[in-house]
Scaffold this motif. Sequence first.
Motif, PDB file in Angstrom:
ATOM      1  N   ASN A   1      60.713  28.495  76.198  1.00  0.00           N
ATOM      2  CA  ASN A   1      61.569  27.870  75.268  1.00  0.00           C
ATOM      3  C   ASN A   1      61.274  28.087  73.795  1.00  0.00           C
ATOM      4  O   ASN A   1      60.419  29.002  73.466  1.00  0.00           O
ATOM      5  CB  ASN A   1      61.408  26.199  75.333  1.00  0.00           C
ATOM      6  N   LEU A   2      61.858  27.586  72.621  1.00  0.00           N
ATOM      7  CA  LEU A   2      61.854  28.122  71.338  1.00  0.00           C
ATOM      8  C   LEU A   2      60.337  27.904  70.877  1.00  0.00           C
ATOM      9  O   LEU A   2      59.891  28.819  70.113  1.00  0.00           O
ATOM     10  CB  LEU A   2      62.955  27.402  70.487  1.00  0.00           C
TER      11      LEU A   2
ATOM     12  N   TYR B   1      64.774  36.047  70.538  1.00  0.00           N
ATOM     13  CA  TYR B   1      65.564  34.966  70.021  1.00  0.00           C
ATOM     14  C   TYR B   1      67.087  35.334  70.385  1.00  0.00           C
ATOM     15  O   TYR B   1      67.660  33.975  70.586  1.00  0.00           O
ATOM     16  CB  TYR B   1      65.351  35.211  68.441  1.00  0.00           C
ATOM     17  N   PRO B   2      67.513  36.360  70.118  1.00  0.00           N
ATOM     18  CA  PRO B   2      69.099  36.409  70.897  1.00  0.00           C
ATOM     19  C   PRO B   2      69.148  36.111  72.402  1.00  0.00           C
ATOM     20  O   PRO B   2      70.229  35.360  72.514  1.00  0.00           O
ATOM     21  CB  PRO B   2      69.352  37.850  70.659  1.00  0.00           C
TER      22      PRO B   2
ATOM     23  N   LEU C   1      68.591  32.116  72.054  1.00  0.00           N
ATOM     24  CA  LEU C   1      69.794  31.417  71.238  1.00  0.00           C
ATOM     25  C   LEU C   1      71.154  32.086  71.068  1.00  0.00           C
ATOM     26  O   LEU C   1      72.032  31.337  70.266  1.00  0.00           O
ATOM     27  CB  LEU C   1      69.057  31.163  69.881  1.00  0.00           C
ATOM     28  N   GLY C   2      71.292  33.042  71.556  1.00  0.00           N
ATOM     29  CA  GLY C   2      72.344  34.022  71.072  1.00  0.00           C
ATOM     30  C   GLY C   2      72.255  34.658  69.821  1.00  0.00           C
ATOM     31  O   GLY C   2      71.225  34.148  68.989  1.00  0.00           O
TER      32      GLY C   2
ATOM     33  N   ARG D   1      74.205  34.532  67.248  1.00  0.00           N
ATOM     34  CA  ARG D   1      74.428  33.461  65.942  1.00  0.00           C
ATOM     35  C   ARG D   1      73.029  32.495  65.784  1.00  0.00           C
ATOM     36  O   ARG D   1      72.745  32.221  64.643  1.00  0.00           O
ATOM     37  CB  ARG D   1      75.687  32.758  66.179  1.00  0.00           C
ATOM     38  N   GLY D   2      72.642  32.123  66.856  1.00  0.00           N
ATOM     39  CA  GLY D   2      71.696  31.227  66.806  1.00  0.00           C
ATOM     40  C   GLY D   2      70.103  31.959  66.297  1.00  0.00           C
ATOM     41  O   GLY D   2      69.436  31.170  65.384  1.00  0.00           O
ATOM     42  N   ALA D   3      70.102  33.187  66.662  1.00  0.00           N
ATOM     43  CA  ALA D   3      68.872  33.832  66.170  1.00  0.00           C
ATOM     44  C   ALA D   3      69.042  34.126  64.747  1.00  0.00           C
ATOM     45  O   ALA D   3      68.158  34.050  63.914  1.00  0.00           O
ATOM     46  CB  ALA D   3      68.917  35.318  66.981  1.00  0.00           C
ATOM     47  N   GLU D   4      70.520  34.440  64.115  1.00  0.00           N
ATOM     48  CA  GLU D   4      70.748  34.625  62.918  1.00  0.00           C
ATOM     49  C   GLU D   4      70.348  33.381  62.129  1.00  0.00           C
ATOM     50  O   GLU D   4      69.794  33.424  60.723  1.00  0.00           O
ATOM     51  CB  GLU D   4      71.976  35.157  62.663  1.00  0.00           C
ATOM     52  N   GLU D   5      70.554  32.081  62.635  1.00  0.00           N
ATOM     53  CA  GLU D   5      70.353  30.940  61.905  1.00  0.00           C
ATOM     54  C   GLU D   5      68.736  30.906  61.710  1.00  0.00           C
ATOM     55  O   GLU D   5      68.193  30.292  60.667  1.00  0.00           O
ATOM     56  CB  GLU D   5      70.952  29.799  62.663  1.00  0.00           C
ATOM     57  N   GLN D   6      67.840  31.155  62.731  1.00  0.00           N
ATOM     58  CA  GLN D   6      66.560  30.999  62.689  1.00  0.00           C
ATOM     59  C   GLN D   6      66.036  31.915  61.696  1.00  0.00           C
ATOM     60  O   GLN D   6      65.008  31.770  61.003  1.00  0.00           O
ATOM     61  CB  GLN D   6      65.982  31.200  64.208  1.00  0.00           C
TER      62      GLN D   6
END
Length: 290
Positions: free
Chosen positions: A164-165, A243-244, A247-248, A250-255
């Motif tokens: 998980n994250l 991370y991608p 989270l995908g 986009r989600g990795a970019e947000e992190q």
Amino acid sequence: MLELKELKGQIDQFLKQAMPADIDQDTLAASMEYSVNAGGKRLRPALTLTTVQVLGGQLNQDVMKAATALELLHTYSLIHDDLPAMDNDDLRRGKPTNHKKFGAGMATLAGDGLLTMAFQWVTDNQLPADTRANLALALAQAAGPAGMVAGQARDIEGEHEHLNLEQLQYLHRQKTGALLRYAVLAGGIITGQDQAVKALLAKFGAQFGLAFQIYDDLMDVVGTTKEMGKAVHKDAGEHKNTYPGLLGVRGAEEQLHLALRQARKTQADLSEVTNRDFSAYDQFLAYFKL
């Protein structure tokens, strides 16, 4: 204040000049120097040297030796990471990996030599004795079985499970973040800062390290072999936790953006607490281009 490009040039020059005197076997020397001199961004020693400059220290030969020790240790980790028993990579920094050129046995020894020589350089200089001792302890903690090596072990075991994250962040705090945290902290140790300042320096280094790993994961998905100097699109095929992958893109970019915001906040806190200008860190934060 030297800029990153100038620091990289000085680091490259120091490594080329200083390494041969401390290696006493020709093939081993060729193998160790091949990987160290293959290039690289030199971000880790440059972070140390930049921190020393910001905090009023001088970049003399003793400081250079202590700071560039980290590049030796980092390169050892890359050589061992590329070995057939680990990631089995053929390309590093745009060139054949060490074991592809020298064989797995000699590559293993080259990594061993760089690891031990890193601690030699941290202590074999004229910095104050307590500074050398504190650097050696902090580097051992960052690189050892509660730091980078533990992260590598988690990475291997994680190939067979879905993290998980929170677990992924913990893994990367050790695998990648620990050495970058040390890189910034070392500048505070060299310049004799108090615990509050060293804690902030370590915090910035850890935040930068997290951003660095997220970015590396992203570039494995969206980057090219030419850009990265190593094979890309490998993580998914090897079932790596990234991370991608979790989270995908986009989600990795947000992190990534979150980690960078946190790093900039700590950068501002450092300026406020020390009454010094930490804008020199901007050139490191500019590394992340999306």
